[in-house]
Design a protein around this motif. Structure first.
Motif, PDB file in Angstrom:
ATOM      1  N   VAL A 283       0.828  -1.205   0.000  1.00  0.00           N
ATOM      2  CA  VAL A 283       0.000   0.000   0.000  1.00  0.00           C
ATOM      3  C   VAL A 283       0.859   1.251   0.000  1.00  0.00           C
ATOM      4  N   SER A 284       1.992   1.207   0.687  1.00  0.00           N
ATOM      5  CA  SER A 284       2.871   2.378   0.742  1.00  0.00           C
ATOM      6  C   SER A 284       3.435   2.734  -0.627  1.00  0.00           C
ATOM      7  N   THR A 285       3.548   1.749  -1.519  1.00  0.00           N
ATOM      8  CA  THR A 285       4.041   2.038  -2.874  1.00  0.00           C
ATOM      9  C   THR A 285       2.960   2.703  -3.728  1.00  0.00           C
ATOM     10  N   LEU A 286       1.687   2.589  -3.289  1.00  0.00           N
ATOM     11  CA  LEU A 286       0.583   3.189  -4.035  1.00  0.00           C
ATOM     12  C   LEU A 286       0.223   4.572  -3.515  1.00  0.00           C
ATOM     13  N   ALA A 287       0.673   4.901  -2.317  1.00  0.00           N
ATOM     14  CA  ALA A 287       0.346   6.190  -1.702  1.00  0.00           C
ATOM     15  C   ALA A 287       1.514   7.157  -1.862  1.00  0.00           C
ATOM     16  N   SER A 288       1.193   8.445  -1.927  1.00  0.00           N
ATOM     17  CA  SER A 288       2.231   9.469  -2.060  1.00  0.00           C
ATOM     18  C   SER A 288       2.406  10.287  -0.792  1.00  0.00           C
ATOM     19  N   SER A 289       1.578  10.038   0.217  1.00  0.00           N
ATOM     20  CA  SER A 289       1.690  10.752   1.496  1.00  0.00           C
ATOM     21  C   SER A 289       1.081   9.903   2.594  1.00  0.00           C
ATOM     22  N   GLU A 290       1.365  10.292   3.856  1.00  0.00           N
ATOM     23  CA  GLU A 290       0.809   9.557   4.986  1.00  0.00           C
ATOM     24  C   GLU A 290      -0.722   9.617   4.987  1.00  0.00           C
ATOM     25  N   PHE A 291      -1.255  10.746   4.523  1.00  0.00           N
ATOM     26  CA  PHE A 291      -2.706  10.888   4.479  1.00  0.00           C
ATOM     27  C   PHE A 291      -3.319   9.884   3.502  1.00  0.00           C
ATOM     28  N   GLN A 292      -2.691   9.725   2.343  1.00  0.00           N
ATOM     29  CA  GLN A 292      -3.189   8.750   1.380  1.00  0.00           C
ATOM     30  C   GLN A 292      -3.031   7.322   1.910  1.00  0.00           C
ATOM     31  N   MET A 293      -1.989   7.101   2.688  1.00  0.00           N
ATOM     32  CA  MET A 293      -1.803   5.792   3.305  1.00  0.00           C
ATOM     33  C   MET A 293      -2.980   5.472   4.237  1.00  0.00           C
ATOM     34  N   ILE A 294      -3.403   6.456   5.010  1.00  0.00           N
ATOM     35  CA  ILE A 294      -4.508   6.263   5.944  1.00  0.00           C
ATOM     36  C   ILE A 294      -5.815   6.043   5.193  1.00  0.00           C
ATOM     37  N   GLN A 295      -5.904   6.588   3.979  1.00  0.00           N
ATOM     38  CA  GLN A 295      -7.137   6.435   3.204  1.00  0.00           C
ATOM     39  C   GLN A 295      -7.439   4.980   2.854  1.00  0.00           C
ATOM     40  N   PHE A 296      -6.403   4.147   2.857  1.00  0.00           N
ATOM     41  CA  PHE A 296      -6.620   2.739   2.533  1.00  0.00           C
ATOM     42  C   PHE A 296      -7.224   1.954   3.699  1.00  0.00           C
ATOM     43  N   ILE A 297      -7.147   2.503   4.908  1.00  0.00           N
ATOM     44  CA  ILE A 297      -7.612   1.774   6.093  1.00  0.00           C
ATOM     45  C   ILE A 297      -9.102   1.432   6.019  1.00  0.00           C
ATOM     46  N   PRO A 298     -10.002   2.386   5.680  1.00  0.00           N
ATOM     47  CA  PRO A 298     -11.420   2.015   5.608  1.00  0.00           C
ATOM     48  C   PRO A 298     -11.734   0.974   4.540  1.00  0.00           C
ATOM     49  N   ILE A 299     -10.885   0.880   3.518  1.00  0.00           N
ATOM     50  CA  ILE A 299     -11.144  -0.053   2.423  1.00  0.00           C
ATOM     51  C   ILE A 299     -10.547  -1.429   2.693  1.00  0.00           C
ATOM     52  N   LEU A 300      -9.321  -1.450   3.226  1.00  0.00           N
ATOM     53  CA  LEU A 300      -8.600  -2.718   3.387  1.00  0.00           C
ATOM     54  C   LEU A 300      -8.671  -3.295   4.794  1.00  0.00           C
TER      55      LEU A 300
END
Length: 377
Positions: A283-300
């Motif tokens: 997931v970290s390779t798909l995100a460009s910031s910590e905020f985008q990283m957190i965005q994956f939490i509700p989905i995954l």
């Protein structure tokens, strides 16, 4: 100006818009599907030497599925073999029900409907005996002296009292006062390990990318698989230590009763941590910031709570039960429940362990391939 700028940035950020509008709908929809199905739960009840009258009352309950047991296996083996919520035995007028109690919601279903059935059976039996006694008394009352009438009444009364059913309860896991925490604790331990390893590993690799450390590594002769192996090894060691601390705390401090081997509990959580680690790196390779990283939490991550075994899915729509199989926590939760609550051995959870290992291997392989997009020449 600031107001307009922020609105424009938000309108361009499709992930944030999805997080704000779609993620809550996903979570609410899953909660509705799971909690709605739990209101119609049915439980499997094994019966052994139960009287025909009581069996008739039990069959009238739509929430109890009866399974006739006629073998010499132990109670715990029958509970496992036939996937029973409880096993009811009768000897003379004494009933003994043994609850597996691995799922307290199923235990509650059996308790409620068993008491109803026994009560109805006793009421029917009492009415029958009263009518029979009344008829007998009416037939002899005119022809017998008073003393003999009293003797007959006494005899009928003692006969009625001696035929009432008594019920005793036993529990394989926990007891009658098992709390909600006791019910979800085995899965909760695995989920906490999974969540924190995912979060820490993902954010850490993201920082490596944003600070340029990963870029410098990729321009060096170091191979991609060696980079991933290094991250997995380092964070894997951290995950091992975290798993040991969490499991020991849960079992020896909080007093969670584990009927199975603590080493198996450790192994399951270690595999969950490895899957979470590789998922976090991906997931970290798909995100460009910590905020985008957190965005994956509700989905995954959040959906995995619902399919991890904390909620009973037996009466859920078949499509959603199949959908649950794509989440690692489904297999981790299943294995933890089997070991901690049912005392299962490695031969019983082998498939769950193999699937978790397969998840880890596949995700690590995708990570290695995914690093190509960052390779600089």
């Amino acid at each position: 100006m600031i107001f307009e700028r922020i609105l424009k940035e938000l309108s361009r950020d499709k992930r944030t818009l999805a997080l704000v509008f779609l993620a809550p709908l996903l979570v609410l929809g899953l909660l509705y599907l799971i909690l709605q199905s739990n209101t119609n739960l049915s439980a499997r009840l094994g019966t052994e030497n139960v009287s025909p009258n009581l069996m008739k009352q039990l069959k009238k309950n739509s929430k109890i599925n009866l399974v006739a047991i006629n073998n010499k296996r132990s109670i715990s083996r029958n509970l496992k073999k036939y996937h029973l919520a409880a096993l009811l035995k009768q000897k003379n007028q004494k009933l003994t029900v043994t609850y597996q109690n691995a799922d307290t919601s199923l235990t509650a279903v059996v308790k409620e409907n068993l008491v109803k059935s026994i009560t109805k059976d006793q009421i029917k039996s009492i009415k029958s005996k009263i009518n029979q006694s009344q008829q007998e008394l009416n037939s002899v009352i005119k022809s017998l002296p008073t003393t003999e009438q009293k003797a007959i009444e006494s005899k009928l009364g003692s006969k009625k009292n001696g035929n009432s059913l008594s019920l005793s309860e036993k529990y394989i896991y926990g007891n009658a006062n098992s709390s909600l925490f006791t019910a979800i604790a085995p899965v909760l331990v695995g989920f906490l390990v999974f969540f924190f390893v995912f979060l820490i590993s993902g954010v850490s690799l993201l920082q490596e990318r944003t600070t340029g450390t990963l870029g410098r590594l990729l321009t060096s002769p170091v191979k991609r698989q060696e980079i991933i192996a290094g991250y997995v090894g380092a964070y894997g060691l951290l995950a091992i230590l975290q798993t040991i601390v969490v499991v020991i705390y849960a079992i020896y401090v909080l007093g969670i009763n584990s009927r199975g081997s603590i080493w198996l509990v450790m192994l399951i959580n270690l595999l969950l941590a490895l899957v979470a680690l590789s998922m976090g790196l991906l997931v970290s390779t798909l995100a460009s910031s910590e905020f985008q990283m957190i965005q994956f939490i509700p989905i995954l991550i959040v959906p995995q709570v619902f399919f991890s075994g904390m909620f009973n899915l037996s009466d859920m729509n078949s499509f959603w039960r199949i959908f649950a199989h794509i989440f690692p926590m489904y297999y981790g939760g299943d294995a933890l429940i089997d070991v901690i609550k049912k005392g299962a051995g490695i031969e019983n959870i082998g498939i769950d362990l193999l699937i978790l290992a397969a998840f880890a291997v596949i995700l690590i392989s995708i990570n290695i391939i995914g690093l190509r997009r960052y390779r600089r020449v």
